[in-house]
Scaffold this motif. Structure first.
Motif, PDB file in Angstrom:
ATOM      1  N   VAL A  29     -25.995  19.661 -24.580  1.00  0.00           N
ATOM      2  CA  VAL A  29     -26.170  18.535 -23.912  1.00  0.00           C
ATOM      3  C   VAL A  29     -25.283  18.535 -22.453  1.00  0.00           C
ATOM      4  N   LEU A  30     -24.158  18.977 -22.836  1.00  0.00           N
ATOM      5  CA  LEU A  30     -23.153  18.490 -21.941  1.00  0.00           C
ATOM      6  C   LEU A  30     -23.234  19.596 -20.774  1.00  0.00           C
ATOM      7  N   VAL A  31     -24.296  20.460 -20.925  1.00  0.00           N
ATOM      8  CA  VAL A  31     -24.604  21.440 -19.607  1.00  0.00           C
ATOM      9  C   VAL A  31     -25.025  20.490 -18.615  1.00  0.00           C
ATOM     10  N   SER A  32     -25.914  19.425 -18.730  1.00  0.00           N
ATOM     11  CA  SER A  32     -26.643  18.545 -17.858  1.00  0.00           C
ATOM     12  C   SER A  32     -26.143  17.180 -17.780  1.00  0.00           C
ATOM     13  N   MET A  33     -25.380  16.945 -18.817  1.00  0.00           N
ATOM     14  CA  MET A  33     -24.830  15.332 -18.926  1.00  0.00           C
ATOM     15  C   MET A  33     -23.354  15.549 -19.011  1.00  0.00           C
ATOM     16  N   ASN A  34     -22.571  14.313 -18.288  1.00  0.00           N
ATOM     17  CA  ASN A  34     -21.350  14.357 -18.604  1.00  0.00           C
ATOM     18  C   ASN A  34     -20.919  13.594 -20.014  1.00  0.00           C
ATOM     19  N   ALA A  35     -19.634  13.656 -20.354  1.00  0.00           N
ATOM     20  CA  ALA A  35     -19.347  13.031 -21.543  1.00  0.00           C
ATOM     21  C   ALA A  35     -19.411  11.739 -21.799  1.00  0.00           C
ATOM     22  N   GLN A  36     -19.153  11.076 -20.793  1.00  0.00           N
ATOM     23  CA  GLN A  36     -19.356   9.575 -21.062  1.00  0.00           C
ATOM     24  C   GLN A  36     -20.785   9.068 -21.259  1.00  0.00           C
ATOM     25  N   THR A  37     -21.507   9.645 -20.495  1.00  0.00           N
ATOM     26  CA  THR A  37     -22.900   9.178 -20.643  1.00  0.00           C
ATOM     27  C   THR A  37     -23.334   9.581 -21.935  1.00  0.00           C
ATOM     28  N   VAL A  38     -23.215  10.841 -22.524  1.00  0.00           N
ATOM     29  CA  VAL A  38     -23.697  11.368 -23.737  1.00  0.00           C
ATOM     30  C   VAL A  38     -22.901  10.083 -24.919  1.00  0.00           C
ATOM     31  N   VAL A  39     -21.848   9.935 -24.673  1.00  0.00           N
ATOM     32  CA  VAL A  39     -20.994   9.076 -25.834  1.00  0.00           C
ATOM     33  C   VAL A  39     -21.748   7.849 -25.497  1.00  0.00           C
ATOM     34  N   PHE A  40     -22.011   7.246 -24.527  1.00  0.00           N
ATOM     35  CA  PHE A  40     -22.939   5.994 -24.227  1.00  0.00           C
ATOM     36  C   PHE A  40     -24.006   5.868 -25.067  1.00  0.00           C
ATOM     37  N   TYR A  41     -24.573   6.894 -24.959  1.00  0.00           N
ATOM     38  CA  TYR A  41     -26.274   6.673 -25.620  1.00  0.00           C
ATOM     39  C   TYR A  41     -25.842   7.032 -27.035  1.00  0.00           C
ATOM     40  N   ARG A  42     -25.002   7.705 -27.450  1.00  0.00           N
ATOM     41  CA  ARG A  42     -24.787   7.876 -28.987  1.00  0.00           C
ATOM     42  C   ARG A  42     -24.476   6.448 -29.569  1.00  0.00           C
ATOM     43  N   PHE A  43     -23.458   5.798 -28.904  1.00  0.00           N
ATOM     44  CA  PHE A  43     -23.015   4.399 -29.124  1.00  0.00           C
ATOM     45  C   PHE A  43     -24.024   3.418 -29.390  1.00  0.00           C
ATOM     46  N   LEU A  44     -24.838   3.523 -28.313  1.00  0.00           N
ATOM     47  CA  LEU A  44     -25.877   2.424 -28.071  1.00  0.00           C
ATOM     48  C   LEU A  44     -26.952   2.614 -29.167  1.00  0.00           C
ATOM     49  N   THR A  45     -27.406   3.832 -29.353  1.00  0.00           N
ATOM     50  CA  THR A  45     -28.398   4.030 -30.715  1.00  0.00           C
ATOM     51  C   THR A  45     -27.900   3.624 -31.943  1.00  0.00           C
ATOM     52  N   ALA A  46     -26.651   3.913 -32.124  1.00  0.00           N
ATOM     53  CA  ALA A  46     -26.242   3.678 -33.412  1.00  0.00           C
ATOM     54  C   ALA A  46     -26.016   2.285 -33.660  1.00  0.00           C
ATOM     55  N   ALA A  47     -25.557   1.627 -32.698  1.00  0.00           N
ATOM     56  CA  ALA A  47     -25.421   0.001 -32.418  1.00  0.00           C
ATOM     57  C   ALA A  47     -26.963  -0.825 -32.783  1.00  0.00           C
ATOM     58  N   ILE A  48     -27.694  -0.406 -31.949  1.00  0.00           N
ATOM     59  CA  ILE A  48     -28.767  -1.024 -31.804  1.00  0.00           C
ATOM     60  C   ILE A  48     -29.497  -0.889 -33.548  1.00  0.00           C
ATOM     61  N   VAL A  49     -29.478   0.532 -34.065  1.00  0.00           N
ATOM     62  CA  VAL A  49     -30.150   0.653 -35.351  1.00  0.00           C
ATOM     63  C   VAL A  49     -29.310  -0.168 -36.334  1.00  0.00           C
ATOM     64  N   LEU A  50     -27.961  -0.230 -36.594  1.00  0.00           N
ATOM     65  CA  LEU A  50     -27.237  -1.021 -37.317  1.00  0.00           C
ATOM     66  C   LEU A  50     -27.361  -2.607 -37.084  1.00  0.00           C
ATOM     67  N   LEU A  51     -27.536  -3.068 -35.903  1.00  0.00           N
ATOM     68  CA  LEU A  51     -27.885  -4.529 -35.608  1.00  0.00           C
ATOM     69  C   LEU A  51     -29.025  -4.994 -36.334  1.00  0.00           C
ATOM     70  N   ILE A  52     -30.194  -3.940 -36.087  1.00  0.00           N
ATOM     71  CA  ILE A  52     -31.580  -4.226 -36.797  1.00  0.00           C
ATOM     72  C   ILE A  52     -31.474  -4.271 -38.216  1.00  0.00           C
ATOM     73  N   LEU A  53     -30.827  -3.233 -38.863  1.00  0.00           N
ATOM     74  CA  LEU A  53     -30.737  -3.209 -40.295  1.00  0.00           C
ATOM     75  C   LEU A  53     -29.976  -4.245 -40.903  1.00  0.00           C
ATOM     76  N   LEU A  54     -28.730  -4.419 -40.349  1.00  0.00           N
ATOM     77  CA  LEU A  54     -27.717  -5.664 -40.761  1.00  0.00           C
ATOM     78  C   LEU A  54     -28.850  -7.078 -40.679  1.00  0.00           C
ATOM     79  N   GLY A  55     -29.428  -7.077 -39.560  1.00  0.00           N
ATOM     80  CA  GLY A  55     -30.089  -8.461 -39.250  1.00  0.00           C
ATOM     81  C   GLY A  55     -31.156  -8.583 -40.141  1.00  0.00           C
TER      82      GLY A  55
END
Length: 308
Positions: A29-55
C-alpha cells in the motif's frame, strides 16, 4: 466467561497471524500512499465499526465517566498509538517487513520496566533472563547488518523508526491500563481510534486511494480490516484463555511475518520481496521469540521467591 482453551488458542493464533501479515500487506500500500493517509483510514475504519457495535449494544461510554484525569490519559493514549502506527508504517519504506516486526517485543519489555518504575511491580528472574535472551537474538538476527546500524543510511533509519514505534506504544499501553479502571477495553479503543483519526485527518490525502492498483486495493482493504481483526481476536482470546498462554502464541508474530513473506514471494515474486536473511538471522529470530516466551511464562519454571 468460562475457559475455552481451544477457542482461545485459535483466537490467539488469528491475532498472531493478523499482526504478522500486516506489514507484508502494508508495504504494498505504501508504494502509492503515504504513511499518514494509510494510518488515517485504518483508524477511521476501526473507529466507525466500534462506534456502531457499541451503539447497538448500548455500551457507549457516558459523559459522566469523563473527568480531567481520564481526558489526559486519553490524549496520552492517542499520541502513543498514533505515533506507533505512523512510525511503524514509515519504517517499511526503508526496511523489509521481517525486520520491522523483530522489534515488536521491545514494547513488552519496556512496559515491564515502566511497571517497575510507575506501578511498583516486581521484575522476575524469568523476565530478566528473557530480556537477555532477546538481546542475544537481536544480535544474531542482524549479524550481517551490524555495520549498517552504525551508519547514517536508510536501513539504519528504518530500524530506528521501528524502535521508536515500539517505544511510543508504551504510552498507549500505560494509558489503557489506567483507563480500564473506568472504561472497558472496547470503549477505550473506540475513543483512542477516533482521536488518532482526528490527529491524521489534516495531513491525509484522500485522493491517494485512486492511485492504488488492484493488488494495492486488496492490501489496503486488508490493512483497514486488520486492526479490528487483530485487536478483536486478541480481546476475545483473553476472555477465553489464560493471559500468559495467549501471550506465548502472540510472541510468534515475527515468525509469521517471515513465513508470509516467503509464501507470497513464492507465488508473486514480482510484488513481494524475499526476506534477505541468512541462517544465523533465522536462528536469531527464533531466539527473540524464545526470549519473549520466557518472559511470558518463565515464572512457571522458577520459584516465586526468585522475584526481586
Amino acid at each position: 466467561m468460562k475457559q475455552q482453551p481451544f477457542v482461545g488458542f485459535l483466537l490467539a493464533l488469528i491475532t498472531a497471524m493478523a499482526w504478522g501479515s500486516l506489514p507484508v500487506a502494508l508495504k504494498q500500500v505504501l508504494v502509492s500512499m503515504n504513511a499518514q493517509t494509510v494510518v488515517f483510514y485504518r483508524f477511521l475504519t476501526a473507529a466507525i465499526v466500534l462506534l456502531i457495535l457499541l451503539g447497538l449494544s448500548g455500551k457507549l461510554p457516558k459523559l459522566r465517566q469523563f473527568n480531567l484525569y481520564y481526558g489526559r490519559l486519553a490524549i496520552i493514549g492517542v499520541l502513543g498509538l498514533a505515533g506507533n502506527f505512523f512510525f511503524f508504517s514509515s519504517s517499511l519504506k526503508y526496511i523489509e517487513p521481517a525486520v520491522t516486526q523483530i522489534f515488536i517485543h521491545l514494547s513488552s519489555f519496556i512496559m515491564l520496566i515502566c511497571g517497575v518504575v510507575f506501578f511498583k511491580e516486581k521484575l522476575g528472574l524469568h523476565q530478566k533472563l528473557g530480556l537477555m535472551v532477546l538481546i542475544i537474538g537481536l544480535g544474531l538476527f542482524f549479524n550481517e547488518r551490524l555495520a549498517f546500524l552504525v551508519e547514517l543510511n536508510q536501513y539504519a533509519l528504518g530500524v530506528l523508526l521501528s524502535i521508536i514505534a515500539a517505544t511510543v506504544w508504551v504510552a498507549y499501553g500505560i494509558a489503557q491500563k489506567l483507563m480500564l479502571r473506568q472504561f472497558n477495553s472496547q470503549q477505550i479503543l473506540m475513543m483512542i481510534y477516533m482521536g488518532c483519526a482526528l490527529v491524521f485527518a489534516p495531513t491525509a490525502s484522500l485522493s491517494q486511494v485512486a492511485a492504488l492498483n488492484h493488488l494495492g486495493v486488496i492490501c489496503f482493504i486488508y490493512c483497514c480490516a486488520n486492526t479490528l481483526i487483530g485487536y478483536g481476536a486478541y480481546a476475545e482470546a483473553l476472555n477465553r484463555w489464560d493471559v500468559s498462554k495467549v501471550s506465548v502464541v502472540v510472541t510468534l508474530v515475527p515468525l509469521f511475518t517471515i513465513l508470509f513473506s516467503h509464501i507470497l514471494h513464492f507465488f508473486y515474486p514480482i510484488y513481494f520481496a524475499n526476506p534477505e536473511l541468512n541462517m544465523i538471522s533465522y536462528i536469531g529470530a527464533f531466539i527473540v521469540v524464545l526470549g519473549a516466551m520466557l518472559s511470558a511464562i518463565g515464572h512457571k519454571l522458577f520459584k516465586k521467591n526468585s522475584n526481586i
